[in-house]
Design an enzyme around this catalytic site. Structure first.
Site, mmCIF file in Angstrom:
data_model
loop_
_atom_site.group_PDB
_atom_site.id
_atom_site.type_symbol
_atom_site.label_atom_id
_atom_site.label_comp_id
_atom_site.label_asym_id
_atom_site.label_seq_id
_atom_site.Cartn_x
_atom_site.Cartn_y
_atom_site.Cartn_z
ATOM 1 N N GLU A 1 64.446 -84.011 -34.858
ATOM 2 C CA GLU A 1 63.443 -84.886 -35.502
ATOM 3 C C GLU A 1 63.247 -86.209 -34.769
ATOM 4 O O GLU A 1 62.132 -86.597 -34.468
ATOM 5 C CB GLU A 1 63.853 -85.172 -36.965
ATOM 6 C CG GLU A 1 62.900 -86.137 -37.667
ATOM 7 C CD GLU A 1 63.315 -86.468 -39.100
ATOM 8 O OE1 GLU A 1 64.285 -85.870 -39.604
ATOM 9 O OE2 GLU A 1 62.652 -87.324 -39.706
ATOM 10 N N ASP B 1 67.146 -85.484 -40.031
ATOM 11 C CA ASP B 1 67.849 -86.342 -40.980
ATOM 12 C C ASP B 1 68.094 -85.559 -42.263
ATOM 13 O O ASP B 1 67.510 -84.488 -42.464
ATOM 14 C CB ASP B 1 66.980 -87.566 -41.338
ATOM 15 C CG ASP B 1 66.835 -88.554 -40.194
ATOM 16 O OD1 ASP B 1 67.674 -88.528 -39.261
ATOM 17 O OD2 ASP B 1 65.860 -89.359 -40.220
ATOM 18 N N TYR C 1 34.917 -92.231 -34.441
ATOM 19 C CA TYR C 1 34.063 -93.342 -33.996
ATOM 20 C C TYR C 1 32.633 -92.899 -33.709
ATOM 21 O O TYR C 1 31.679 -93.639 -33.952
ATOM 22 C CB TYR C 1 34.671 -94.032 -32.769
ATOM 23 C CG TYR C 1 35.814 -94.944 -33.144
ATOM 24 C CD1 TYR C 1 35.620 -95.948 -34.088
ATOM 25 C CD2 TYR C 1 37.074 -94.791 -32.582
ATOM 26 C CE1 TYR C 1 36.660 -96.776 -34.465
ATOM 27 C CE2 TYR C 1 38.124 -95.630 -32.944
ATOM 28 C CZ TYR C 1 37.902 -96.619 -33.892
ATOM 29 O OH TYR C 1 38.923 -97.437 -34.267
#
Lengths: 367, 634
Positions: A200, A252, A101
């Site tokens: 995870e 996973d 910004y």
């Protein structure tokens, strides 16, 4: 890279000024301003056999003011380094998003997307050999959460040292790793765990917490929050190196999770220049593997087109060039299936802590 | 023209001209109500343009169409030509085929029509109204105003009124007013389209069109008159049997040999002898006694005897710069991005007739991106609006794979599509039309071949332009680098290291490597201020000449910061040597009621910089010098 805070900041100032000096010289000589930056791509990472981590190779990309896009990047480099100088001198810091910004006031050097400014910050680390912490830049997200019987000494914002036991002094969400985990900020005392398990998903982390797995297995639970932040990887690395705690990674079963493991263990491609500092080569993958899907007969989803593409790419990725990974990836492509960690709940909520993990950890000799 | 004439002459004995006309409306251009309007205007305008050129007058033509009843229009055509002397007026307007010169051929517009008298007759037959004609010649203070009809049985004019009137403000000129049945349509077969296309190939003409009170003006784009066309004798290889027979009847020559020698081009006495011998005819045969069979023998013999090709200097092409000016004058509202340098091919010959092909191509801007390219066809500066598909021009266009030149074309065949206008002009002493309607050009292999070559020339330039355009965009980005980014890099790095801002010119020229020409315009009540910035972004000194093409000859240069070395249709400066990264500005101020559209396209030219190193201007076209030489002669 280590050294005292002030020294590191001074070093950063010097390095940054060098960059500006180089541009200035090039212009004064009537040349086209340019800088060479090591190429951050899959084709330019090499295995450091001694360290066991993947680092950047020698290939470099030249960024020259001959082209508009590159010229703009060079200009942004100057603006960014000036901002960093100002922050170091004014003892301020900003987040990467804040910097994005701030660039709105940089006229033609303004960034159009945050990933541009994030990426340039990484380039500056590469070009100077400093860390973004030295530049007083920090990420948005905090590091991960820890639960387990270790005691952390953290210097808080008032400069006081706080002792926190990560099992007894915290709530169910654990101890949150700050973005700066260097020894001037965080140190470890009274470490009493046999291994750490990096997870995870938040759902699985909470499952292990609820089931009391940290105490049962005498383990340190680490929540990775998807692709782990630098601070998370750094904490794992420090605990592994300084305290000698074995690391296992539990994710996973899909191509993206394999990459999470790779970035913890081998180093990420984008930050391969920091692998020395972030990667834990001794980390082991516990699962869920493609073979687990079959062994445990887990509920699955079909691989998407993108999943398959990602797996194909991994077959070309030097970090996955091992027998274990080649077989895992090919098996997954074969069965064309993926599974989530939570799929283990098929056999009940305690199955993961009572059966799956003990079996897998047993194979590794950790339980 | 010749064959209608003969047919007419023959038929005339049996039937009235009026009847003949009725029967043959289709070949005379009056087959539909819409076309009748176009034909009526065309006959008038073609005559006016021919007359003005003959008299070396810059044409000012006013066309008016006013609907006075349902499907009944009053048409007026007025010019500033030399006028017609009183005694000739009735014949020109009231006698079919008056004034056709059968023994001479030339590249005139007139060969394409039946003549303005046909309009008079058509009006008379469809509305029963007579035609009013005004004519003033320079030598007289007054004009003649006549009311004319035609005796369609005898093909003779009838003058109903003959007044002497004052024609105020008119030095010389002609005007006629006639009422005909017709139908006003818009679109590609309209009077507007005909006049617009006429303006393109006649940039020396000013054409005003009053369509039921709505005024459209096609301004004059050049003061240069076309070169006068020369009348030449016919070539024996290109002549029709009937014409030969008619010529033999009319001639004063007493022997066949002398007839061939004197009334045909490129025939010497010995060649004439050869032809007679080959035809097995007596050299001393009286031409008047030649039978049709004899004429056939002569034509057959002429094919066997080697004759020199006809002279081609009788043709008057429009030529490159003027084609561009004409196109620009009419298309500028669509802001085309590119005018390919028009191609004027060398004259060629088909069956004894000289012809010359010219091609222009305009691309981009607001021209419609979808649909087939627009094709403008012209024969001897007259637009061809009908029967496009059967035309040699279309055949040639379809023969080319336009995809390699940057236009879309399905399968590389057929009409290309995209934002382009293609202009093809065929000039000839005898344009090979497919039929007497003279709407399209026959597929003569020689003509197709020339058109194709011309098209390829323009197409290659288009491809070069498109590549250049790509490069220009790239350079434009670099321009941002050197003008915006590099100075900021210099300033910022100087600030950080605490030193003076370094000199940037060397780095700049290394990045750019071109001469960059930038043109900006400001508008203020018809006045136009133009700044032309020429920056040498090369590492070498550059000596160049700058040319600026004025939008109109009458556009007046009010002021300039550097006096031009030459003023005319264009302005010219010899620039002082520009050092690397040195910039020079030429500021100009023009008057003359200019509109923003008038300054579209590329009208800044640079001499002294190779094309690849020049951005924002064109290198001087090859034919520029020729035009300049002509101006100096005057």
């Amino acid at each position: 890279m280590k050294g005292k805070k002030e020294e590191r900041h001074q070093e950063a100032l010097d390095e940054l000024r060098d960059i500006a000096e180089r541009f200035y010289q090039q212009l004064e000589n009537g040349d086209i301003p340019n800088m060479a930056i090591p190429t951050r791509s899959k084709s330019n990472i090499e295995l450091d056999r001694r360290e066991g981590v993947w680092k950047l190779g020698d290939s470099k990309t030249k960024r020259s003011a001959k082209k508009l896009k590159s010229a703009r990047m060079l200009l942004r480099t100057l603006y960014m380094l000036e901002l960093i100088q100002d922050m170091i001198e004014g003892d301020k810091s900003s987040t990467l998003r804040e910097m994005y910004y701030i660039s709105e006031g940089w006229d033609k050097a303004e960034f159009s997307k945050q990933n541009e400014s994030d990426s340039l910050a990484e380039d500056m680390e590469l070009a100077t050999g400093c860390l973004r912490e030295d530049f007083k830049l920090r990420p948005e997200e905090d590091g991960a959460r820890l639960i387990g019987n270790i005691t952390v000494e953290e210097v808080n914002r008032k400069g006081e040292i706080r002792k926190i036991n990560c099992r007894d002094d915290v709530g169910d969400s654990g101890y949150t790793v700050p973005y700066n985990v260097e020894s001037d900020k965080v140190n470890f005392k009274d470490v009493d765990v046999d291994f750490m398990i990096a997870i995870e998903t938040g759902g699985m982390f909470d499952r292990l917490v609820e089931n009391g797995f940290d105490e049962e297995a005498n383990a340190l639970l680490v929540h990775l929050k998807g692709q782990p932040a630098r601070a998370t990887r750094r904490v794992i690395k420090r605990l592994s190196e300084e305290e000698g705690i074995p690391v296992v990674v539990f994710t996973d079963a899909d191509p993206w999770s394999f990459r999470i493991f790779a970035s913890v263990a081998y180093g990420a491609i984008n930050t391969a220049y920091l692998s020395d500092y972030l990667a834990t080569p001794t980390a082991e993958y516990i699962g869920i593997t493609a073979s687990d899907i079959m062994t445990y007969d887990l509920p699955t989803d079909k691989l998407s087109k993108n999943d398959r593409k990602a797996l194909e790419q991994e077959l070309d990725d030097p970090r996955f060039d091992t027998d274990f990974w080649k077989e895992e990836i090919e098996t997954m492509l074969d069965i064309n299936k993926k599974a989530e960690q939570q799929a283990l709940a098929k056999y009940g909520l305690d199955y993961v802590t009572d059966t799956y993990l003990p079996e897998k950890l047993g194979q590794m000799g950790l339980m | 023209m010749a064959s209608i004439a003969e047919e007419l002459a023959e038929k005339q004995q049996e039937i009235s001209v009026g009847e003949f006309f009725e029967r043959n409306k289709h070949i005379l251009g009056f087959d539909s109500l819409t076309k009748a309007l176009v034909t009526a205007v065309k006959e008038g305008v073609d005559n006016s343009l021919d007359a003005c050129e003959e008299a070396e007058i810059l044409p000012e033509i006013k066309v008016g169409i006013q609907e006075i009843n349902d499907r009944e229009y009053k048409i007026t055509v007025e010019d500033n030509g030399p006028g017609i002397v009183k005694r000739k007026v009735p014949e020109v307007f009231g006698k079919l085929l008056y004034g056709s010169r059968f023994h001479e051929i030339s590249q005139s517009r007139g060969q394409q029509g039946i003549g303005v008298s046909a309009v008079v007759m058509y009006g008379q037959l469809t509305t029963g109204k007579a035609t009013l004609v005004w004519s003033k010649v320079k030598e007289k203070d007054y004009a003649h105003k006549m009311k004319i009809t035609m005796d369609t049985k005898k093909n003779e004019p009838e003058v109903l009124d003959d007044d002497v009137v004052l024609w105020e403000g008119k030095e010389h000129g002609m005007k006629f007013e006639t009422t005909i049945k017709g139908l006003m349509r818009r679109g590609k077969h309209s009077v507007f389209e005909y006049l617009k296309n006429t303006a393109i190939v006649n940039p020396h003409a000013r054409i005003e069109f009053d369509r039921d009170g709505e005024k459209i003006i096609f301004k004059r784009a050049t003061d240069q008159l076309p070169e006068k066309t020369k009348a030449v004798q016919p070539h024996l290889k290109g002549i029709e049997l009937g014409t030969l027979a008619k010529m033999a009847k009319d001639t004063d020559r007493r022997t066949l040999k002398s007839f061939l020698k004197h009334e045909f081009s490129r025939i010497s006495y010995s060649k004439a002898g050869d032809i007679c011998e080959e035809a097995e005819m007596d050299e001393k045969t009286k031409p008047k006694n030649l039978e049709v069979e004899d004429c056939k023998k002569i034509l057959k013999a002429a094919k066997k005897v080697k004759l020199m090709a006809p002279k081609t200097d009788c043709l008057s092409p429009i030529k490159g710069m003027l084609i561009k000016k004409g196109l620009k004058n009419v298309l500028k509202g669509q802001h085309p991005e590119y005018y390919a340098p028009p191609s004027t091919r060398d004259p060629e010959v088909y069956s004894g007739n000289p012809f010359q092909v010219e091609v222009g191509l305009v691309y981009g801007g607001d021209l419609p991106k979808e649909g087939p390219v627009k094709v403008l066809r012209f024969a001897n500066r007259v637009p061809l609006l009908y029967k496009k598909s059967g035309c040699a021009v279309s055949t040639a266009i379809k023969n080319i794979d336009w995809r390699i030149y940057g236009l879309d074309q399905r399968g590389g065949r057929g009409m290309p599509s995209g934002p382009a206008v293609i202009l093809v002009h065929v000039a000839s002493t005898r344009v090979p039309f497919t039929s007497e309607a003279k709407d399209s050009i026959a597929d003569i292999p020689e003509v197709i071949d020339e058109v194709e070559k011309g098209l390829r020339e323009c197409a290659r330039n288009l491809r070069t332009h498109l590549n250049k355009e790509k490069r220009r965009k790239k350079v434009k980005k670099k321009f941002t680098v050197v003008n915006d980014i590099l100075p900021m890099i210099a300033k910022k790095s100087a600030e950080i290291v605490g030193k003076e801002i370094p000199e940037l010119s060397k780095s700049m020229t290394k990045i750019m490597g071109v001469v960059y020409v930038d043109r900006r315009c400001e508008w203020d009540n018809g006045r136009c201020k133009i700044d032309i910035d020429i920056t040498n972004y090369t590492p070498k000194n550059k000596k160049m000449n700058l040319f600026f093409e004025k939008p109109y000859p009458e556009t007046e240069l009010l002021s300039s910061n550097v006096d031009p070395d030459h003023q005319g249709d264009h302005l010219e400066w010899t620039l002082e040597t520009l050092k690397p990264s040195e910039r020079r500005r030429i500021s100009l101020e023009f008057d003359g009621g200019l509109e923003e559209d008038d300054l579209d396209g590329t009208d800044v030219y640079i001499e002294g910089v190779t094309e690849t190193k020049l951005i924002g201007a064109e290198t001087l076209p090859d034919d520029w010098g020729i035009e300049m030489a002509e101006i100096k002669e005057e």
